[in-house]
Enzyme design. Structure first.
Site, PDB file in Angstrom:
ATOM      1  N   GLU A   1      -4.904  -7.218   5.031  1.00  0.00           N
ATOM      2  CA  GLU A   1      -4.121  -6.307   5.806  1.00  0.00           C
ATOM      3  C   GLU A   1      -4.376  -5.180   6.416  1.00  0.00           C
ATOM      4  O   GLU A   1      -3.297  -4.268   7.726  1.00  0.00           O
ATOM      5  CB  GLU A   1      -3.275  -6.833   4.905  1.00  0.00           C
TER       6      GLU A   1
ATOM      7  N   ASP B   1     -10.754 -11.748   2.827  1.00  0.00           N
ATOM      8  CA  ASP B   1      -9.806 -11.505   2.141  1.00  0.00           C
ATOM      9  C   ASP B   1      -9.207 -10.150   1.894  1.00  0.00           C
ATOM     10  O   ASP B   1      -9.652  -8.956   1.850  1.00  0.00           O
ATOM     11  CB  ASP B   1      -9.720 -11.999   0.564  1.00  0.00           C
TER      12      ASP B   1
ATOM     13  N   ASP C   1      -1.315 -16.515  -0.847  1.00  0.00           N
ATOM     14  CA  ASP C   1      -1.506 -16.404  -2.008  1.00  0.00           C
ATOM     15  C   ASP C   1       0.656 -17.910  -2.252  1.00  0.00           C
ATOM     16  O   ASP C   1       1.423 -17.131  -2.534  1.00  0.00           O
ATOM     17  CB  ASP C   1      -1.683 -15.805  -2.881  1.00  0.00           C
TER      18      ASP C   1
HETATM   19  C1  GLC Z   1      -5.880 -12.693  -2.875  1.00  0.00           C
HETATM   20  C2  GLC Z   1      -5.971 -14.056  -2.064  1.00  0.00           C
HETATM   21  C3  GLC Z   1      -6.778 -15.490  -2.955  1.00  0.00           C
HETATM   22  C4  GLC Z   1      -7.838 -15.294  -3.674  1.00  0.00           C
HETATM   23  C5  GLC Z   1      -7.860 -13.451  -4.893  1.00  0.00           C
HETATM   24  C6  GLC Z   1      -8.701 -13.179  -4.883  1.00  0.00           C
HETATM   25  O1  GLC Z   1      -4.847 -13.422  -3.833  1.00  0.00           O
HETATM   26  O2  GLC Z   1      -5.242 -14.832  -1.777  1.00  0.00           O
HETATM   27  O3  GLC Z   1      -6.809 -16.910  -1.968  1.00  0.00           O
HETATM   28  O4  GLC Z   1      -8.383 -16.448  -4.856  1.00  0.00           O
HETATM   29  O5  GLC Z   1      -7.276 -12.365  -3.626  1.00  0.00           O
HETATM   30  O6  GLC Z   1      -9.844 -12.882  -4.367  1.00  0.00           O
END
Ligand code: GLC
Length: 781
Positions: free
Chosen positions: A410, A407, A484
């Protein structure tokens, strides 16, 4: 702040939008051919043309001199020496391959590509290839009145992107994902054009911030980038499926994922303790709701330090993982790129000592704030660093973990620009350059490091990777979820074209957060979304901190029963889905497809956003709005049968279909077949009884498909341990013939035969299997 109010359109703010002047490439001066590459020297720059196959052509323009044919992060194929014929006249040059004809007019240099029937594929007119003094490069192509555009990776909005301007810059967008949110987490600078039933693709392999303008003019479209070379590939098609084969020939195929990763995933930001995770798992087992994966979000870590567990919350991760594994559940932890700046944290220490983090040109480390606070970022553009990071995953594999969730890659940083400073340097495997150039591939290269590290640590087992950011070629390393989203019906609706366009962009393994990530979901939305999720390639329910829990039982028994039915259905369909994943790993075709992929001559499918296909013979038409139990369904050519009611429907018509909350309209094309297994239990997910449902028709039809199976978790299939059946169904007024055309591979499944069930048989029709009147297919040992 003021920009969020009407002040944004204050009359005093109006800017004179001066026309942007591009410098055209100009006249052709001379050309030469070296090793099958054509070099064209023009007044204002040089163009190189290479052939990857007869129907994949690379075009590179450099305004400063001879283009560099640099190796790309996305492309895995190499150019081929192919036969071309060249004819030259005073005004033009014609280059012909076995599939296409390129015509180049000399004054000014304009390139057009035709198929061998003389239809134009791409053409330049008044505008061609050009650049600006600030380094921007641009290509203009003629737009036809009946051009439709698909792909572009992960984009909000509708399926057909004609009339849109699409920006490529990997961006962490917590909110909003709406039609004007353009740049999201993944940048895939690629699209497919469909014109009069024929398709072609263009992949613009430029990692700078880029833009596809299919909006400004009805006569032409353009693609441009802030810097670098104009470097693009034209894939001649001519069918949408051919374009995908060509695009994934270039950028790679998805490796066959482990079968368990196609199951149901349950996630939450976060299940915060071992106790909570155990209770969650117990609930699934007791309620007999299928589950393959529980995700651990950031709370499992010690102060959000990657490669650690919080000792209080998760005192014994190894035991937890072993116990869950016995229940039939795997654990997939989140791993973000940011490494906490902490002089006592070994990963940080090592990263600094070994010079593995991104730095400014002067040598200072780049620091940005993410979950752990001030953090440093590994430089994944360097092989040495990728290896370091990959090897570190031994921490997880030694605990029994086989999948990782990447995650924030980017990379996301909590600041105004949402990412790293653009002047941060990347080592780039010996060709150092700035983050401005490599931003869009940071996530891809983190994925590469993770996938390859996991693969080598798992010693023969297939790793699973889920990633948020990526670039063209991301399918080689992982599956993608669409970030998200929110618990809105609109986001359920939007997820369909989004995942379909990801599929058109080579990413076969994708899906949204089922139920919606942020906001409180509700019973009806979650139920309808779970029905859709059961058929999207990636199937994970995930929700955010501070919002309502959304496990399938959170809204009472009535809804739990329905969700359970559909999650179980996912497993009944597993033999069919796994065969489609196999197909995707072989020829790049997506599992979840827009109808236009199968029916490119049917204009009614060109912007059909609320229906999708699974493979080439199944259409799903879910309910995507609240309180409604009827919807219009368009069925294309052929005759169709609704899966649960058995009712027949004619094609090339719109039907009004009724679907109560526990119903999901699924249509199977008559004359085709689907493979079905059964749901046993979480501890025993192995298919023991395999069935083939054949949908009879009295029309003369013939349908071919491939059934594939293997152990589902190792690479033994690479050495022949698989079962592949090439099958054929032939129907007419008096017969339904099922033929096994070919059986290959040495894998011996638990089932010995396939039960063949013919649906909708007419009294005059005789069923035969390989010419005999039986109702099973025996699997040869
Ligand atoms: C970001 C991710 C999400 C995750 C959060 C905490 O917002 O896109 O899926 O739960 O981070 O790690």
């Amino acid at each position: 702040m003021l920009e969020d109010t009407s002040f944004a359109i204050h009359p005093g703010k109006e800017k004179q939008s001066g026309a942007v002047n591009y410098q055209d490439i100009g006249k052709l001066l001379d050309y030469r051919v070296e090793d099958n590459t054509f070099w064209f020297r023009c007044e204002n720059g040089e163009v190189g043309i290479q052939f990857y196959t007869d129907s994949i052509i690379r075009i590179v323009m450099n305004q400063e001199g001879q283009p560099e044919l640099v190796s790309s992060k996305a492309v895995v194929a190499s150019p081929k020496i192919i036969n071309v014929e060249v004819e030259e006249s005073k005004e033009m040059l014609v280059i012909q391959t076995a599939s296409v004809q390129l015509t180049i007019t000399k004054g000014p240099f304009r390139l057009s590509i035709f198929d061998l029937q003389g239809s134009v594929i791409v053409a330049e007119g008044e505008h061609g290839m050009a650049y600006r003094e600030n380094g921007e490069v641009i290509a203009f192509k003629q737009m036809h009145s009946n051009d439709h555009f698909y792909g572009f990776g992960e984009k909000s909005g509708h399926l057909d992107k004609r009339g849109e301007k699409l920006e490529m810059w990997n961006t962490d967008v917590y909110a909003p994902h709406n039609p004007e949110t353009n740049a999201l987490y993944e940048s895939i600078p690629y699209f497919m054009t469909l014109r009069d039933g024929k398709a072609h693709g263009i992949f613009f392999d430029n990692t700078f911030r880029s833009c596809f303008d299919m909006k400004t003019s009805e006569e032409y479209y353009s693609f441009s980038a802030e810097g670098g070379q104009l470097d693009y590939y034209v894939m001649a098609g001519p069918s949408p499926k051919k374009v995908l084969e060509q695009y994934t020939y270039l950028t790679g195929k998805m490796p066959l994922p482990p079968k368990w990763s196609l199951g149901y995933h349950q996630s939450r930001y976060s299940y915060e303790t071992e106790g909570e995770v155990r209770e969650l798992a117990r609930n699934f087992i007791e309620k007999d709701i299928p589950i393959d994966v529980i995700h651990l979000d950031i709370h499992y870590m010690n102060g959000y330090r990657v490669f650690t567990f919080d000792k209080e919350r998760f005192p014994n991760p190894e035991k937890l993982i072993t116990d869950l594994r016995e229940m039939g559940i795997r654990v997939v932890p989140i791993v973000d790129p940011g490494v906490k700046k902490d002089a006592e944290y070994p990963i940080y220490q090592e990263g600094v000592r070994e010079d593995n983090f991104c730095t400014y040109i002067e040598g200072d480390l780049y620091f940005g704030e993410v979950w752990p606070g001030i953090s440093a970022f590994p430089d994944f553009t360097e092989e040495r660093v990728r290896k370091w990071w990959g090897d570190k995953h031994e921490f997880y594999t030694s605990l029994g973990i086989e999948g990782i969730w990447n995650d924030m890659n980017e990379p996301a940083v909590f600041n105004e620009t949402k990412t790293m400073d653009l002047e941060v340097m990347h080592r780039n495997d010996g060709k150092p350059t700035t983050h401005r150039e490599l931003h869009n591939v940071y996530g891809l290269l983190m994925g590469k490091a993770t996938y390859e590290g996991m693969k080598s640590n798992l010693q023969g087992k297939r790793p699973f990777l889920l990633t948020r950011a990526g670039y063209a070629g991301v399918q080689r390393y992982g599956s993608v979820w669409t970030g998200d989203n929110r618990s809105f019906w609109e986001h359920l609706q939007m997820s369909l074209p989004m995942v379909m366009n990801l599929g058109v962009s080579g990413v076969a393994f994708a899906g949204p957060d089922v139920g919606g990530f942020a906001h409180d979901t509700n019973a009806e939305l979650l139920t309808r979304w779970t029905q859709v999720g059961a058929f999207t390639p990636f199937f994970r329910n995930h929700s955010a901190i501070g919002f309502r829990y959304q496990e399938p039982w959170q809204f009472g028994e009535k809804y739990e029963e329905i969700m359970k039915k559909y999650i179980q259905m996912r497993y009944q369909w597993m033999p069919q889905l796994y065969s489609l994943f196999y197909q995707a790993s072989r020829n790049g075709l997506p599992v979840m497809r827009p109808l236009l992929m199968e029916y490119p001559d049917d204009a009614k499918t060109y912007n059909l956003n609320d229906q999708f296909m699974v493979g080439d013979n199944v259409i799903l038409a879910p309910i995507l709005v609240p309180s409604i139990t009827d919807r219009a369904v368009y069925l294309p050519m052929g005759e169709w049968v609704e899966y649960s009611t058995g009712e027949s429907y004619d094609g090339e018509k719109v039907h009004l279909i009724h679907a109560e909350l526990d119903e999901l309209p699924i249509f199977i094309r008559k004359g085709s077949a689907i493979m079905q297994g059964e749901w046993n239990s979480n501890q025993d997910k192995m298919t023991k009884t395999l069935s083939m449902k054949v949908y009879a028709t009295t029309s003369d039809e013939s349908y071919r498909f491939t059934f594939y199976d293997d152990d589902g978790e190792t690479f033994a299939y690479e050495h022949g341990e698989f079962l592949r059946l090439d099958l054929e169904i032939i129907t007419s007024a008096d017969k339904v013939n099922v033929n096994v055309l070919n059986q290959t591979g040495s894998y011996l499944p638990t089932y010995n035969e396939i039960n063949v069930e013919v649906i909708g048989l007419n009294e005059h029709q005789q069923v035969t299997i390989n010419g005999e009147s039986v109702n099973v297919i025996r699997i040869r040992k």
